[in-house]
Design a protein around this motif. Sequence first.
Motif, mmCIF file in Angstrom:
data_model
loop_
_atom_site.group_PDB
_atom_site.id
_atom_site.type_symbol
_atom_site.label_atom_id
_atom_site.label_comp_id
_atom_site.label_asym_id
_atom_site.label_seq_id
_atom_site.Cartn_x
_atom_site.Cartn_y
_atom_site.Cartn_z
ATOM 1 N N ALA A 102 13.383 -27.808 -30.522
ATOM 2 C CA ALA A 102 12.566 -28.699 -29.690
ATOM 3 C C ALA A 102 11.079 -28.433 -29.902
ATOM 4 N N LEU A 103 10.724 -27.168 -30.045
ATOM 5 C CA LEU A 103 9.320 -26.806 -30.265
ATOM 6 C C LEU A 103 8.819 -27.344 -31.602
ATOM 7 N N LEU A 104 9.603 -27.154 -32.640
ATOM 8 C CA LEU A 104 9.192 -27.583 -33.977
ATOM 9 C C LEU A 104 9.076 -29.104 -34.055
ATOM 10 N N ALA A 105 9.929 -29.805 -33.325
ATOM 11 C CA ALA A 105 9.857 -31.269 -33.321
ATOM 12 C C ALA A 105 8.586 -31.771 -32.634
ATOM 13 N N GLN A 106 8.027 -30.968 -31.733
ATOM 14 C CA GLN A 106 6.826 -31.375 -31.007
ATOM 15 C C GLN A 106 5.534 -31.050 -31.753
ATOM 16 N N VAL A 107 5.628 -30.297 -32.832
ATOM 17 C CA VAL A 107 4.420 -29.823 -33.507
ATOM 18 C C VAL A 107 3.507 -30.956 -33.979
ATOM 19 N N PRO A 108 4.013 -31.992 -34.686
ATOM 20 C CA PRO A 108 3.084 -33.027 -35.173
ATOM 21 C C PRO A 108 2.264 -33.696 -34.072
ATOM 22 N N CYS A 109 2.912 -34.078 -32.966
ATOM 23 C CA CYS A 109 2.151 -34.741 -31.904
ATOM 24 C C CYS A 109 1.237 -33.747 -31.189
ATOM 25 N N ALA A 110 1.635 -32.468 -31.118
ATOM 26 C CA ALA A 110 0.774 -31.460 -30.498
ATOM 27 C C ALA A 110 -0.481 -31.225 -31.335
ATOM 28 N N VAL A 111 -0.332 -31.230 -32.652
ATOM 29 C CA VAL A 111 -1.497 -31.066 -33.532
ATOM 30 C C VAL A 111 -2.475 -32.219 -33.343
ATOM 31 N N LEU A 112 -1.952 -33.432 -33.304
ATOM 32 C CA LEU A 112 -2.816 -34.602 -33.122
ATOM 33 C C LEU A 112 -3.521 -34.561 -31.772
ATOM 34 N N ALA A 113 -2.794 -34.133 -30.739
ATOM 35 C CA ALA A 113 -3.406 -34.022 -29.411
ATOM 36 C C ALA A 113 -4.501 -32.963 -29.398
ATOM 37 N N ILE A 137 0.694 -29.579 -22.922
ATOM 38 C CA ILE A 137 1.351 -28.794 -21.874
ATOM 39 C C ILE A 137 2.838 -28.639 -22.179
ATOM 40 N N ASP A 138 3.485 -29.737 -22.573
ATOM 41 C CA ASP A 138 4.913 -29.677 -22.905
ATOM 42 C C ASP A 138 5.160 -28.756 -24.098
ATOM 43 N N PHE A 139 4.267 -28.815 -25.079
ATOM 44 C CA PHE A 139 4.403 -27.946 -26.249
ATOM 45 C C PHE A 139 4.290 -26.475 -25.838
ATOM 46 N N ASN A 140 3.280 -26.161 -25.042
ATOM 47 C CA ASN A 140 3.096 -24.774 -24.594
ATOM 48 C C ASN A 140 4.258 -24.307 -23.722
ATOM 49 N N ASP A 141 4.729 -25.192 -22.839
ATOM 50 C CA ASP A 141 5.858 -24.825 -21.979
ATOM 51 C C ASP A 141 7.111 -24.541 -22.804
ATOM 52 N N THR A 142 7.346 -25.374 -23.818
ATOM 53 C CA THR A 142 8.516 -25.161 -24.675
ATOM 54 C C THR A 142 8.377 -23.862 -25.457
ATOM 55 N N LEU A 143 7.163 -23.565 -25.919
ATOM 56 C CA LEU A 143 6.941 -22.328 -26.665
ATOM 57 C C LEU A 143 7.229 -21.109 -25.783
ATOM 58 N N VAL A 144 6.700 -21.122 -24.567
ATOM 59 C CA VAL A 144 6.915 -19.985 -23.661
ATOM 60 C C VAL A 144 8.394 -19.838 -23.323
ATOM 61 N N ALA A 145 9.052 -20.952 -23.004
ATOM 62 C CA ALA A 145 10.475 -20.892 -22.658
ATOM 63 C C ALA A 145 11.312 -20.400 -23.835
ATOM 64 N N THR A 146 10.922 -20.792 -25.041
ATOM 65 C CA THR A 146 11.650 -20.346 -26.230
ATOM 66 C C THR A 146 11.479 -18.848 -26.441
ATOM 67 N N ILE A 147 10.259 -18.366 -26.289
ATOM 68 C CA ILE A 147 10.002 -16.931 -26.442
ATOM 69 C C ILE A 147 10.800 -16.129 -25.413
ATOM 70 N N LEU A 148 10.848 -16.609 -24.185
ATOM 71 C CA LEU A 148 11.581 -15.896 -23.138
ATOM 72 C C LEU A 148 13.084 -15.891 -23.405
ATOM 73 N N ALA A 149 13.571 -16.901 -24.118
ATOM 74 C CA ALA A 149 15.001 -16.963 -24.431
ATOM 75 C C ALA A 149 15.371 -16.102 -25.635
ATOM 76 N N MET A 150 14.377 -15.705 -26.427
ATOM 77 C CA MET A 150 14.637 -14.930 -27.643
ATOM 78 C C MET A 150 14.858 -13.454 -27.333
ATOM 79 N N ASP A 151 15.473 -12.767 -28.290
ATOM 80 C CA ASP A 151 15.543 -11.311 -28.184
ATOM 81 C C ASP A 151 14.313 -10.705 -28.856
#
Length: 317
Positions: free
Chosen positions: A94-105, A127-141
């Motif tokens: 989900a994070l990687l899919a958001q990268v292009p629009c996040a870069v443009l923003a 905000i959605d990109f950052n939230d997804t990044l944080v949630a992904t990091i918290l889910a990782m080992d």
Amino acid sequence: MFHKVKHHWRRFRPRYRRHNKRFRHRDYAVDKKHMTQPVDVAFVCSSTDFFDCVEEEVVSLLQRRPEIHALDGDIARLRKRFDRTGSPHDGAVALLAQVPCAVLAQLQMDRFPNGYSNKQERLYELIDFNDTLVATILAMDDAERVQFSGRMKQSADRICKRVGAPCFTGEQWTAIVRGLTREVAVYLAAQEYGFNVFMTDRTHDALGIDMQVQDPESGRYINIDVKTPSSFRHRMEQLVHEKRLTERELLIGDRDSYIVERNGHGDKKVEVVVLCILPDLFGDLADWRFVDPEPMREKLNQLIRDHGLHDGRFGAS
């Protein structure tokens, strides 16, 4: 002279088959008996590497000649899947899919810092990109977190090039990771010491709230906006310019490494503790964690004791 007659075109349909049997249509009513509910089939990756599998799944969503907004239609579905599964793989996809629009923003915000068209939409994309990044990091080992910054930047660059979008610069990516590293470190430290922690949604983010931390014994909580030293100083100067902070309060904020600001209007007005993650006060960070989380525990206890709220809005959207 004879008039030219135009014959009406008719689709050829054989009326009889061999052995004098009538041609029959497929019975769609019978088809419905065999229909089942659609199932979200798990993506099967040809690699065993976590980050390679993430990139491979995102690439599989692209057409042969993808356009710059080719992934926009998949973002909501991928984020919902991540919310449902909590899997670090689904979060990274989900994070990687958001990268292009996040870069443009990000480019639009950097170019027009004082305002531009669709500002709220672009802000929410970040905000959605950052939230997804944080949630992904918290889910990782821990092993995946160590590799995240470098490997995800490489994958993000390749996805952007595939769709013809600009890439995050090294400075932009470093700034994003540096800022969110502190946010994740505060969350993990609070969680480690038994505090209740709630990562906020985009509504709270728009009010400057990164997370809420609650003392489970007293029920009091604080809204926290985590800042790097440079962004903390910039925020204080901005509040002074807006007449929302006095020069004396700025000096006290420098001394204490935090200030309390009030954001929102009317019933939605909230108190936010803007917390500066100063290395001299909280120590070093490594792999998205504080090397020594004890100073953060002491600070959270002090902030909840001095500025804790008990209005029943902890964890509320």
